[in-house]
Enzyme design. Structure first.
Site, PDB file in Angstrom:
ATOM      1  N   ASP A 221      45.819  37.815  42.243  1.00 54.03           N
ATOM      2  CA  ASP A 221      45.053  38.020  41.012  1.00 54.03           C
ATOM      3  C   ASP A 221      46.020  37.840  39.845  1.00 54.03           C
ATOM      4  O   ASP A 221      46.787  38.736  39.507  1.00 54.03           O
ATOM      5  CB  ASP A 221      44.426  39.420  41.012  1.00 54.03           C
TER       6      ASP A 221
ATOM      7  N   LYS B 228      41.418  35.695  31.645  1.00 58.26           N
ATOM      8  CA  LYS B 228      41.938  36.185  30.354  1.00 58.26           C
ATOM      9  C   LYS B 228      42.515  35.120  29.412  1.00 58.26           C
ATOM     10  O   LYS B 228      41.819  34.606  28.569  1.00 58.26           O
ATOM     11  CB  LYS B 228      42.949  37.310  30.605  1.00 58.26           C
TER      12      LYS B 228
ATOM     13  N   PHE C  51      43.555  46.629  39.498  1.00 55.76           N
ATOM     14  CA  PHE C  51      42.306  46.363  38.785  1.00 55.76           C
ATOM     15  C   PHE C  51      41.917  44.919  39.040  1.00 55.76           C
ATOM     16  O   PHE C  51      42.685  43.998  38.763  1.00 55.76           O
ATOM     17  CB  PHE C  51      42.440  46.598  37.275  1.00 55.76           C
TER      18      PHE C  51
HETATM   19  C1  LIG Z   1      40.949  41.847  33.211  1.00 62.32           C
HETATM   20  C2  LIG Z   1      41.251  41.694  34.651  1.00 62.32           C
HETATM   21  C3  LIG Z   1      40.238  41.390  35.570  1.00 62.32           C
HETATM   22  C4  LIG Z   1      38.787  41.280  35.181  1.00 62.32           C
HETATM   23  O1  LIG Z   1      38.557  40.260  34.262  1.00 62.32           O
HETATM   24  P1  LIG Z   1      37.159  40.249  33.454  1.00 62.32           P
HETATM   25  O2  LIG Z   1      37.216  38.964  32.689  1.00 62.32           O
HETATM   26  O3  LIG Z   1      37.149  41.462  32.577  1.00 62.32           O
HETATM   27  O4  LIG Z   1      36.061  40.270  34.437  1.00 62.32           O
HETATM   28  C5  LIG Z   1      40.608  41.217  36.895  1.00 62.32           C
HETATM   29  N1  LIG Z   1      41.900  41.335  37.279  1.00 62.32           N
HETATM   30  C6  LIG Z   1      42.889  41.613  36.418  1.00 62.32           C
HETATM   31  C7  LIG Z   1      44.297  41.694  36.909  1.00 62.32           C
HETATM   32  C8  LIG Z   1      42.600  41.819  35.073  1.00 62.32           C
HETATM   33  O5  LIG Z   1      43.584  42.131  34.231  1.00 62.32           O
END
Ligand SMILES: *Cc1c(COP(=O)(O)O)cnc(C)c1O
Length: 424
Positions: A247, A276, A163
């Site tokens: 990420d 986050k 994700f």
């Molecule tokens: C939550 C998340 C995102 C997206 O972040 P947003 O602030 O919702 O755009 C991207 N990568 C990972 C691993 C995430 O947990």
């Protein structure tokens, strides 16, 4: 006025329960079904209106108390209303909230330096969310090879189950059909199975500019990579001459017990994304990169109006200061191990549990196939404990990093009762 308590939540000793809203205010904030509000109905929400928080506690508008074991999806690093964070936000708001990136602000300069020191990176770009931080990574990779005249090198390898966000670029990288459906065409990304180095090797064509990887699949179900996987990716990127992008949006800022998920390995990515937990709830994202990439996005090539504003920067500085001063990562290692052990014991004992896994304060309890995860979530919520679902069938625990052992025990007691009920 005494407030109704959830069964496992004695009143806080340190702070009196919050008085709920007056009757007049209350009527305007009562929980409503999605069809009865003017909010766009793109979320599946519980019909609860949250009003206040303190530490790992939340209160709704009826005065009911909850134990927060999800931290707004791994965001509220310091829990709710942490004195330092609240002070930093209020103090900065009285000075400067926003100035645009036509000028510098001291909190932003200081935050960039702090983050580079914490991650071993050379430069920081700021934005407002995770998806934007990943967009910056993707654009960085393309522009880096463009500047070197390798214009055919623009593809990204990402992983099934990953994700990376909801905007079109990061959605193209997201490896789950449930998020992608109906939004195509989503181009430029090839997905390979997470943990499979051989599949990665086979997919590394001359068009591949970068590999984008989560150190642990978060939304995908808290899937840990096999030993040596991240190191193997680093070696493949070096061999192939492409970039390794991490990420760290969910795994970063201490969530696994080290500052980055990659800190559990002896290798570094070329660039990484944070969001986050970074602002403790104030929206902020960051892209960090090493020196070689610092000219890839020249002035004017990328930007955002709000990114790195003084308010969000100050909030992030407060989060980082408390994280270090109070050894919150030590707390995560200690209580995370305890949480993992207790979840594993539940797995041995209750038929409702399929398996458990995780690291630090990113833990999952996968339910048996016959259990509806939303039902389990609701049962837990009825006992006053809030968690989320990940990977479709697992309860995910991402508590605030300030959680105490006593609070964790309360949450585990509630979970045990729910699992007992579900296993009957
Ligand atoms: C939550 C998340 C995102 C997206 O972040 P947003 O602030 O919702 O755009 C991207 N990568 C990972 C691993 C995430 O947990």
């Amino acid at each position: 006025m005494a407030l109704p308590q959830a069964p496992y939540l004695p009143p806080l000793n340190s702070a009196p329960p919050f008085p709920s809203s007056t009757g007049a205010n209350r009527a305007t904030v009562e929980a409503k079904a999605p069809t009865e509000t003017r909010l766009y109905p793109n979320y599946g929400r519980a019909e609860i209106v949250l009003e206040r928080g303190k530490g790992a506690r939340l209160w709704d508008t009826t005065g009911r108390q909850y134990l927060d074991l999800y931290a707004g999806i791994a965001v509220n690093t310091l829990g709710h209303d942490h004195p330092e964070l609240t002070h930093a936000i209020a103090d900065q708001a009285a000075k400067l909230v926003h100035i645009s990136n036509h000028y510098y602000s001291a909190p932003n300069i200081e935050l960039a330096a702090r983050l580079c020191a914490l991650t071993g990176m050379a430069r920081a770009f700021f934005c407002n969310s995770g998806t934007e931080a990943n967009e910056a990574l993707l654009k960085l990779a393309r522009r880096y090879y463009f500047a070197r005249g390798e214009t055919e090198r623009y593809e990204v390898l990402a992983f099934t189950g990953s994700f990376h966000g909801r905007t079109l670029g990061s959605l193209a990288a997201t490896g789950q059909s449930k998020y992608r459906e109906g939004f195509g065409p989503l181009a430029g990304v090839t997905h390979v199975p997470y943990g499979d180095l051989e599949a990665v090797r086979k997919a590394l064509t001359p068009r591949v500019a970068a590999i984008l990887v989560e150190p642990i699949l978060g939304e995908g179900g808290v899937i840990l990579p096999p030993a040596g996987f991240l190191e193997g990716l680093r070696a493949l990127c070096d061999e192939h001459g492409c970039l390794l992008l991490a990420d760290e949006i969910q795994t970063g800022v201490g969530r696994t017990g080290k500052f980055l998920g990659f800190d559990w390995t002896n290798v570094r990515p070329d660039a990484l994304s944070l969001a986050k937990g970074l602002g403790g709830g104030v929206p902020i994202g960051a892209m960090l990169c090493r020196t070689e990439l610092e000219t890839a996005l020249p002035p004017g090539s990328h930007g955002t109006t709000f990114g790195g504003n003084p308010l969000a920067s100050r909030a992030a500085l407060a989060v980082l200061a408390v994280l270090t001063r109070d050894d919150l990562m030590g707390n995560v290692v200690r209580l995370g191990t305890h949480l993992a052990t207790r979840l594993a014991a539940f797995s041995d004992r209750y038929a409702a549990v399929q398996s458990t896994r995780g690291q630090g304060f990113l833990q999952a309890l996968e339910l048996a196939p016959h259990i509806d995860p939303n039902h389990a979530l609701a049962l837990l919520r009825d006992k006053g404990v809030l968690v989320t679902i990940a990977g479709g069938n697992a309860l995910r625990f991402t508590p605030p990093l300030i959680l105490t052992e006593e609070e964790l025990e309360q949450g585990l007691d509630a979970l045990r009762e729910v699992l007992e009920e579900l296993s009957r």
